[in-house]
Design a protein around this motif. Sequence first.
Motif, PDB file in Angstrom:
ATOM      1  N   GLN A 135      30.707  35.109  35.406  1.00  0.00           N
ATOM      2  CA  GLN A 135      31.931  35.752  35.907  1.00  0.00           C
ATOM      3  C   GLN A 135      32.687  34.868  36.897  1.00  0.00           C
ATOM      4  OE1 GLN A 135      28.943  37.509  35.848  1.00  0.00           O
ATOM      5  NE2 GLN A 135      29.499  38.595  33.983  1.00  0.00           N
ATOM      6  N   GLY A 136      32.137  33.689  37.253  1.00  0.00           N
ATOM      7  CA  GLY A 136      32.802  32.779  38.188  1.00  0.00           C
ATOM      8  C   GLY A 136      31.964  32.538  39.427  1.00  0.00           C
ATOM      9  N   PRO A 137      32.455  31.693  40.342  1.00  0.00           N
ATOM     10  CA  PRO A 137      31.675  31.377  41.554  1.00  0.00           C
ATOM     11  C   PRO A 137      31.626  32.570  42.508  1.00  0.00           C
ATOM     12  CG  PRO A 137      33.814  30.333  41.644  1.00  0.00           C
ATOM     13  CD  PRO A 137      33.718  30.982  40.286  1.00  0.00           C
ATOM     14  N   THR A 138      30.558  32.647  43.281  1.00  0.00           N
ATOM     15  CA  THR A 138      30.452  33.690  44.303  1.00  0.00           C
ATOM     16  C   THR A 138      31.294  33.275  45.498  1.00  0.00           C
ATOM     17  OG1 THR A 138      28.531  32.650  45.304  1.00  0.00           O
ATOM     18  CG2 THR A 138      28.103  34.316  43.623  1.00  0.00           C
ATOM     19  N   THR A 139      31.654  34.236  46.296  1.00  0.00           N
ATOM     20  CA  THR A 139      32.457  33.942  47.478  1.00  0.00           C
ATOM     21  C   THR A 139      31.595  33.731  48.717  1.00  0.00           C
ATOM     22  OG1 THR A 139      32.715  36.292  47.911  1.00  0.00           O
ATOM     23  CG2 THR A 139      34.452  35.198  46.617  1.00  0.00           C
ATOM     24  N   GLY A 140      30.340  34.055  48.655  1.00  0.00           N
ATOM     25  CA  GLY A 140      29.465  33.868  49.814  1.00  0.00           C
ATOM     26  C   GLY A 140      28.125  34.541  49.600  1.00  0.00           C
ATOM     27  N   LEU A 141      27.243  34.344  50.522  1.00  0.00           N
ATOM     28  CA  LEU A 141      25.910  34.943  50.426  1.00  0.00           C
ATOM     29  C   LEU A 141      25.985  36.434  50.743  1.00  0.00           C
ATOM     30  CD1 LEU A 141      23.697  32.302  52.254  1.00  0.00           C
ATOM     31  CD2 LEU A 141      23.843  32.721  49.803  1.00  0.00           C
ATOM     32  N   VAL A 142      25.235  37.203  50.010  1.00  0.00           N
ATOM     33  CA  VAL A 142      25.161  38.637  50.256  1.00  0.00           C
ATOM     34  C   VAL A 142      24.469  38.906  51.588  1.00  0.00           C
ATOM     35  CG1 VAL A 142      24.227  40.813  49.369  1.00  0.00           C
ATOM     36  CG2 VAL A 142      25.137  39.117  47.785  1.00  0.00           C
ATOM     37  N   ASN A 143      23.477  38.091  51.930  1.00  0.00           N
ATOM     38  CA  ASN A 143      22.707  38.300  53.165  1.00  0.00           C
ATOM     39  C   ASN A 143      23.084  37.294  54.259  1.00  0.00           C
ATOM     40  OD1 ASN A 143      21.598  36.148  51.837  1.00  0.00           O
ATOM     41  ND2 ASN A 143      19.474  36.710  52.248  1.00  0.00           N
ATOM     42  N   LEU A 144      24.343  36.951  54.365  1.00  0.00           N
ATOM     43  CA  LEU A 144      24.817  36.005  55.383  1.00  0.00           C
ATOM     44  C   LEU A 144      24.466  36.466  56.797  1.00  0.00           C
ATOM     45  CD1 LEU A 144      26.386  33.437  56.058  1.00  0.00           C
ATOM     46  CD2 LEU A 144      28.482  34.815  56.043  1.00  0.00           C
ATOM     47  N   ALA A 145      24.555  37.756  57.063  1.00  0.00           N
ATOM     48  CA  ALA A 145      24.250  38.286  58.404  1.00  0.00           C
ATOM     49  C   ALA A 145      22.789  38.007  58.782  1.00  0.00           C
ATOM     50  CB  ALA A 145      24.537  39.778  58.456  1.00  0.00           C
ATOM     51  N   GLU A 146      21.890  38.073  57.811  1.00  0.00           N
ATOM     52  CA  GLU A 146      20.480  37.784  58.087  1.00  0.00           C
ATOM     53  C   GLU A 146      20.294  36.327  58.514  1.00  0.00           C
ATOM     54  OE1 GLU A 146      17.520  39.323  55.236  1.00  0.00           O
ATOM     55  OE2 GLU A 146      19.234  40.387  54.338  1.00  0.00           O
ATOM     56  N   PHE A 147      20.965  35.408  57.825  1.00  0.00           N
ATOM     57  CA  PHE A 147      20.862  33.993  58.183  1.00  0.00           C
ATOM     58  C   PHE A 147      21.491  33.721  59.548  1.00  0.00           C
ATOM     59  CE2 PHE A 147      20.103  33.470  53.609  1.00  0.00           C
ATOM     60  CZ  PHE A 147      18.984  32.660  53.667  1.00  0.00           C
ATOM     61  N   THR A 148      22.565  34.400  59.854  1.00  0.00           N
ATOM     62  CA  THR A 148      23.190  34.251  61.173  1.00  0.00           C
ATOM     63  C   THR A 148      22.242  34.738  62.268  1.00  0.00           C
ATOM     64  OG1 THR A 148      25.374  34.533  60.184  1.00  0.00           O
ATOM     65  CG2 THR A 148      25.207  34.849  62.565  1.00  0.00           C
ATOM     66  N   ALA A 149      21.574  35.844  62.030  1.00  0.00           N
ATOM     67  CA  ALA A 149      20.612  36.382  63.007  1.00  0.00           C
ATOM     68  C   ALA A 149      19.428  35.433  63.192  1.00  0.00           C
ATOM     69  CB  ALA A 149      20.119  37.761  62.561  1.00  0.00           C
ATOM     70  N   ILE A 150      18.955  34.842  62.094  1.00  0.00           N
ATOM     71  CA  ILE A 150      17.844  33.883  62.187  1.00  0.00           C
ATOM     72  C   ILE A 150      18.281  32.661  62.987  1.00  0.00           C
ATOM     73  CG2 ILE A 150      16.418  32.282  60.848  1.00  0.00           C
ATOM     74  CD1 ILE A 150      16.355  34.475  58.646  1.00  0.00           C
ATOM     75  N   ALA A 151      19.497  32.184  62.743  1.00  0.00           N
ATOM     76  CA  ALA A 151      20.010  31.027  63.494  1.00  0.00           C
ATOM     77  C   ALA A 151      20.057  31.325  64.988  1.00  0.00           C
ATOM     78  CB  ALA A 151      21.396  30.640  62.970  1.00  0.00           C
ATOM     79  N   GLN A 152      20.461  32.534  65.364  1.00  0.00           N
ATOM     80  CA  GLN A 152      20.507  32.910  66.780  1.00  0.00           C
ATOM     81  C   GLN A 152      19.105  32.964  67.381  1.00  0.00           C
ATOM     82  OE1 GLN A 152      22.765  36.544  66.581  1.00  0.00           O
ATOM     83  NE2 GLN A 152      24.715  35.457  66.783  1.00  0.00           N
ATOM     84  N   ARG A 153      18.125  33.423  66.606  1.00  0.00           N
ATOM     85  CA  ARG A 153      16.741  33.452  67.096  1.00  0.00           C
ATOM     86  C   ARG A 153      16.235  32.038  67.351  1.00  0.00           C
ATOM     87  NH1 ARG A 153      13.917  36.790  62.638  1.00  0.00           N
ATOM     88  NH2 ARG A 153      12.041  36.014  63.647  1.00  0.00           N
ATOM     89  N   PHE A 154      16.569  31.100  66.465  1.00  0.00           N
ATOM     90  CA  PHE A 154      16.161  29.709  66.676  1.00  0.00           C
ATOM     91  C   PHE A 154      16.811  29.130  67.934  1.00  0.00           C
ATOM     92  CE2 PHE A 154      14.624  29.313  62.223  1.00  0.00           C
ATOM     93  CZ  PHE A 154      13.410  28.727  62.504  1.00  0.00           C
ATOM     94  N   GLN A 155      18.047  29.530  68.233  1.00  0.00           N
ATOM     95  CA  GLN A 155      18.733  29.024  69.426  1.00  0.00           C
ATOM     96  C   GLN A 155      17.993  29.405  70.708  1.00  0.00           C
ATOM     97  OE1 GLN A 155      22.748  30.477  69.130  1.00  0.00           O
ATOM     98  NE2 GLN A 155      23.332  28.930  67.624  1.00  0.00           N
ATOM     99  N   THR A 156      17.352  30.565  70.731  1.00  0.00           N
ATOM    100  CA  THR A 156      16.625  30.962  71.929  1.00  0.00           C
ATOM    101  C   THR A 156      15.212  30.385  71.964  1.00  0.00           C
ATOM    102  OG1 THR A 156      15.853  33.015  70.916  1.00  0.00           O
ATOM    103  CG2 THR A 156      17.903  33.119  72.172  1.00  0.00           C
ATOM    104  N   PHE A 157      14.685  30.015  70.814  1.00  0.00           N
ATOM    105  CA  PHE A 157      13.314  29.519  70.710  1.00  0.00           C
ATOM    106  C   PHE A 157      13.219  28.010  70.843  1.00  0.00           C
ATOM    107  CE2 PHE A 157       9.518  28.532  68.026  1.00  0.00           C
ATOM    108  CZ  PHE A 157       8.576  29.173  68.809  1.00  0.00           C
ATOM    109  N   LEU A 158      14.143  27.283  70.216  1.00  0.00           N
ATOM    110  CA  LEU A 158      14.132  25.823  70.231  1.00  0.00           C
ATOM    111  C   LEU A 158      15.191  25.278  71.167  1.00  0.00           C
ATOM    112  CD1 LEU A 158      13.846  25.126  66.387  1.00  0.00           C
ATOM    113  CD2 LEU A 158      12.014  24.992  68.074  1.00  0.00           C
ATOM    114  N   LYS A 159      14.969  24.080  71.661  1.00  0.00           N
ATOM    115  CA  LYS A 159      15.923  23.381  72.509  1.00  0.00           C
ATOM    116  C   LYS A 159      16.364  22.105  71.789  1.00  0.00           C
ATOM    117  CE  LYS A 159      15.374  26.354  75.700  1.00  0.00           C
ATOM    118  NZ  LYS A 159      16.315  27.417  75.764  1.00  0.00           N
ATOM    119  N   ASP A 160      17.562  21.630  72.143  1.00  0.00           N
ATOM    120  CA  ASP A 160      18.099  20.437  71.490  1.00  0.00           C
ATOM    121  C   ASP A 160      18.108  19.228  72.410  1.00  0.00           C
ATOM    122  OD1 ASP A 160      19.100  19.107  69.243  1.00  0.00           O
ATOM    123  OD2 ASP A 160      21.170  19.365  69.899  1.00  0.00           O
ATOM    124  N   ASP A 161      17.702  19.380  73.664  1.00  0.00           N
ATOM    125  CA  ASP A 161      17.626  18.233  74.588  1.00  0.00           C
ATOM    126  C   ASP A 161      16.611  18.469  75.665  1.00  0.00           C
ATOM    127  OD1 ASP A 161      18.934  20.187  76.035  1.00  0.00           O
ATOM    128  OD2 ASP A 161      20.614  18.943  76.587  1.00  0.00           O
TER     129      ASP A 161
END
Length: 161
Positions: A135-161
Amino acid sequence: MSLDKLNQAINEKIKSFAKVQTVWAEAKEVNWEEKTMAAIGVSDELPYYDVLLGLENIQIKPKQGTICLIGLIENDETKPFLIWADEVESYELKVGETEFKMQDGFLLKKQNETLYKLMEDLLQAIQNMNFTHPQGPTTGLVNLAEFTAIAQRFQTFLKDD
């Protein structure tokens, strides 16, 4: 005098000639930039200055006021180093080009790459994925909010410097 009592008396006399090799002390002032601290002996209130917070590739930052175990290099009271601390603010470990730091989260780094940055890039690549179907390309992930939440959890757990 029995042989056991004689051995015990001789051992106690020998021990009395041995210098103290470790000391319990309270961390009074910590200089993290210089990786040293000043401390006061718990039992004798003797001051210890320029106590090394580590040797080479392991550094420990004790909380000010915490109880610490201090070792003496070559039994020399002018060469103290930190062995252990009851409360710690930071640990740093370096092996070759790999660094591991724990301080309100942790940093794992090799050369210029960090685990934080790798996870951030991975999650961003997943969030940017598009799939093609009949039917054509998708416009985005259905579970994008879950990945955004996981990214925020990593920000509090890991440090970059």
